[in-house]
Design a protein around this motif. Structure first.
Motif, short mmCIF file in Angstrom:
data_model
loop_
_atom_site.label_atom_id
_atom_site.label_comp_id
_atom_site.label_asym_id
_atom_site.label_seq_id
_atom_site.Cartn_x
_atom_site.Cartn_y
_atom_site.Cartn_z
N ASN A 153 0.82 -1.22 0.00
CA ASN A 153 0.00 0.00 0.00
C ASN A 153 0.85 1.26 0.00
OD1 ASN A 153 -2.31 -1.53 0.01
ND2 ASN A 153 -2.69 -1.33 2.21
N ASP A 197 -3.45 2.06 10.65
CA ASP A 197 -4.79 1.52 10.84
C ASP A 197 -5.18 1.70 12.30
OD1 ASP A 197 -7.12 0.06 11.06
OD2 ASP A 197 -6.38 -1.67 9.95
N SER A 198 -6.15 2.57 12.54
CA SER A 198 -6.49 2.92 13.92
C SER A 198 -7.19 1.77 14.65
CB SER A 198 -7.38 4.16 13.94
OG SER A 198 -8.60 3.90 13.26
N GLU A 199 -7.52 0.67 13.93
CA GLU A 199 -8.01 -0.50 14.65
C GLU A 199 -6.96 -0.98 15.65
OE1 GLU A 199 -10.78 -2.14 14.82
OE2 GLU A 199 -11.89 -1.07 13.28
N TYR A 200 -5.71 -0.70 15.34
CA TYR A 200 -4.61 -1.07 16.24
C TYR A 200 -4.10 0.19 16.91
CZ TYR A 200 -5.36 -5.09 13.38
OH TYR A 200 -5.98 -6.13 12.72
N ALA A 201 -4.93 0.70 17.83
CA ALA A 201 -4.75 2.05 18.37
C ALA A 201 -3.40 2.24 19.06
CB ALA A 201 -5.88 2.37 19.34
N ALA A 216 -6.25 3.74 7.61
CA ALA A 216 -6.90 2.81 6.69
C ALA A 216 -8.32 2.47 7.13
CB ALA A 216 -6.08 1.53 6.55
N SER A 217 -8.62 2.64 8.40
CA SER A 217 -9.98 2.37 8.88
C SER A 217 -10.84 3.64 8.86
CB SER A 217 -9.94 1.79 10.30
OG SER A 217 -9.47 0.46 10.25
N LEU A 227 -9.40 8.50 1.27
CA LEU A 227 -8.37 7.79 0.53
C LEU A 227 -7.01 8.41 0.84
CD1 LEU A 227 -10.08 7.42 -2.96
CD2 LEU A 227 -9.98 5.76 -1.09
N GLN A 249 -4.95 -1.91 -4.40
CA GLN A 249 -3.85 -2.26 -5.30
C GLN A 249 -4.34 -3.20 -6.40
OE1 GLN A 249 -0.14 -3.70 -3.55
NE2 GLN A 249 -0.94 -3.06 -1.57
N ARG A 291 -11.26 -2.94 23.77
CA ARG A 291 -12.14 -1.82 23.43
C ARG A 291 -13.60 -2.25 23.33
NH1 ARG A 291 -8.29 -0.66 19.44
NH2 ARG A 291 -9.77 -0.54 17.72
#
Lengths: 155, 423
Positions: A13, A92-96, A126-127, A131, B71, B220
């Motif tokens: 990416n 990726d803010s899922e993994y803060a 990414a979350s 873009l 991609q 969370r």
């Protein structure tokens, strides 16, 4: 201006974004795009402006293609005090807890060897809803404008 | 390195078919077309839609992980790869036909089967594989109906798949905002009435397979109460220490109605029940047996060959399957080659190495038909067809979703066939 885009990527990416930034800046500048894994830390050129694009992987670590570069910098201990760079992060803010730690580490590594950062280190999530290129392309224009003043007309 | 670019007399520099348009197949096509832009690369998938695991394996609330899809869109939009969806190799076209019409064929169809427990009772109603359950929750068109898990399901496994299932079963409807969880599985989750979930690992916690980040993410969740039982031993290295630290961080988290219990170092020996699952019998490290009552058992202990494409015979007969070459002009990649181990970035690294080997061995024969061999098949979904499905799914997304997946083949095919401008 002569610009080198360097990407540190794990999934591809960051490489794709680096290519987008390269395409966007190429109309007005002389731009080359390279994988960080192929960058010799002793080959930084003070006449060029470096734009780093880097993701985060695993436990907040550098992505795969940035790791050989980090090891080479640690071994070569280059003097980067004449080098100007900007850095854009992908995360990726899922993994803060580890969000954008990779680019942070890379910026610190560059700064530790004297390199001067131009502009803010900003990060795409990414979350999130936007873009990466929508955030990165205006940012790249802005840091290039700021770098032009720093590097002077010689560049 | 093989030479890039156009072949003689303007034809393609070679014709390559890749079976499976998931991450392994797409990364390989990307690497091949970067090295040799003049290649004809045809990606074939049994489903009418591309991206495999990214669409039907990666959890609906991990949209960041699915971002590599962008991609792969470029692969078809800009790099010239072609998509042949809804084509089952071995049924719609023989593998031999594909090999005869292409200079190289790569099997990257993944591993869709769930590994079984292999203990008495593992076939009782109420024992369900994680892959099967994931496909149902992610609205795979060939998925089984969503199962009845009852109030106290038990998950066996300590990898990221087990943690994905645990998280999906634990979230409130609000916690799926921004995901692509569908309305039917959303209702099923909301109305499932799960009160307690037990997660059981064979190994001690330090040797579990999950990433610590996946564990920390559980901290969370808003509607749970998490407890982590005996870890089964001390850390024996930095990775184990990171896992134990992540578990320590979530131990005691929350005061919600849904009770989550992690237990380690327990060896399952039998599934007990009559008409359906009632309990799992395990052996503790001290040798004592224990019966753990449960209303369903979800096995997340790895994936296995589902019998597609005669994988066993092909991989087994290969002199050096590790290299990816399994027969002259026939290669394997991704989980189909190496078994159910490795991440999405691993697939990329493998693809880059394999692309070099394929190109080095490629001896293009201009007489081969390539894509023309696929052209006559019925109901093929091409890239434009997928674009129509994709556009429809995005347009139909409710406000708190990024898309609304079309859940059936029939509807996918119908939308794919629509003209972009019906006027």
């Amino acid at each position: 201006m002569k610009i080198t885009i360097l990407y540190g990527t794990e999934t591809g990416n960051a490489e794709m974004l680096a290519e987008d930034i390269t395409a966007s800046l190429s109309a007005e500048h002389e731009v080359e795009c390279r994988n960080l894994s192929e960058m010799d830390p002793r080959a930084f050129d003070p006449a060029r402006f470096y734009i780093l694009v880097c993701s985060t992987y695993g436990e907040g670590e550098l992505p795969a293609s940035a790791r050989p570069f980090a090891e080479a910098v640690a071994a070569a201990r280059p003097d980067l005090s004449a080098i100007h760079f900007a850095i854009f992060g992908l995360g990726d803010s899922e993994y803060a807890e580890t969000f954008n730690h990779g680019p942070k580490r890379l910026a610190e590594l560059m700064a530790a060897h004297g390199a001067r950062q131009v502009g803010e280190r900003i990060a795409h999530d990414a979350s999130g809803g936007d873009l990466a290129e929508d955030l990165a392309l205006p940012w790249a224009e802005a840091v290039v404008a700021a770098a032009r003043e720093r590097l002077g007309e010689a560049a | 390195m093989a030479q890039a670019g156009e072949g003689q007399r303007g034809g393609p520099a070679g014709r390559i078919a890749i079976v499976g348009a998931g991450p392994a197949g797409c990364y390989l096509a990307q690497a091949l077309l970067r090295a040799a832009p003049g290649l004809e690369v045809n990606l074939i998938d049994a489903l009418p839609v591309p991206f495999g695991l990214l669409r039907y394996g990666v959890a609906p609330d991990h949209q960041g992980t699915k971002a590599v899809t962008r991609q792969f869109e470029r692969l078809f939009d800009r790099q010239g790869a072609r998509f042949f969806g809804n084509v089952t190799v071995g049924r719609d076209i023989a593998l031999d036909t594909l090999r005869a019409s292409h200079d190289a064929v790569v099997l990257a169809a993944g591993l869709a089967g769930d590994r079984r427990l292999g203990i008495p009772g593992d076939d009782l109603p109420g024992v369900i594989g994680a892959g099967r359950l994931t496909r149902a929750i992610l609205e795979h068109p060939d998925a089984d109906p969503l199962p009845d898990l009852g109030p106290a399901p038990l998950i066996i496994g300590n990898g990221n798949v087990a943690i994905d299932i645990l998280r999906l079963l634990s979230k409130t409807p609000e916690e799926f905002a921004g995901s692509d969880l569908g309305s039917a599985p959303g209702r099923w989750l909301a109305e499932g009435g799960i009160g307690a979930i037990t997660v059981i690992g064979r190994a001690p916690a330090g040797r579990a397979r999950f990433d610590p980040a996946m564990i920390r993410e559980l901290g969370r969740l808003s509607a749970v109460r998490i407890s982590v039982g005996d870890r089964g031993g001390d850390a024996d290295g930095p990775e184990a220490a990171a896992r134990l630290a992540a578990l320590a961080a979530i131990d005691g988290h929350g005061a919600g109605p849904r009770r989550i219990r992690f237990r380690f170092a327990l060896r399952p020996v039998a599934v007990e029940g009559g008409a359906r699952v009632e309990a799992l019998r395990v052996v503790r490290p001290d040798g004592a047996e224990e019966r753990i009552a449960c209303s369903a058992i979800i096995t997340a202990i790895g994936f296995a060959d589902a019998g597609l494409l005669g994988r066993d015979g092909l991989i087994g007969a290969a002199a050096d399957a590790e290299s990816g070459l399994i027969a002259p002009g026939l290669f394997a990649a991704g989980w189909f080659r190496r078994g159910p181990r490795g991440t999405i970035p691993d697939a990329r690294a493998e693809a880059q190495a394999l692309a070099g080997r394929i190109l080095a061995a490629l001896a293009p024969d201009p007489g081969r038909a390539g894509a023309a061999a696929l052209a006559g098949l019925a109901d093929i979904v091409d890239w434009q067809g997928w674009r129509r499905i994709d556009a429809r799914e995005r347009a139909a997304a409710p406000p708190d979703r990024v898309r609304a997946k079309i859940p059936t083949r029939g509807e996918m095919l119908r939308i794919a066939r629509e003209r972009e401008n019906a006027s």
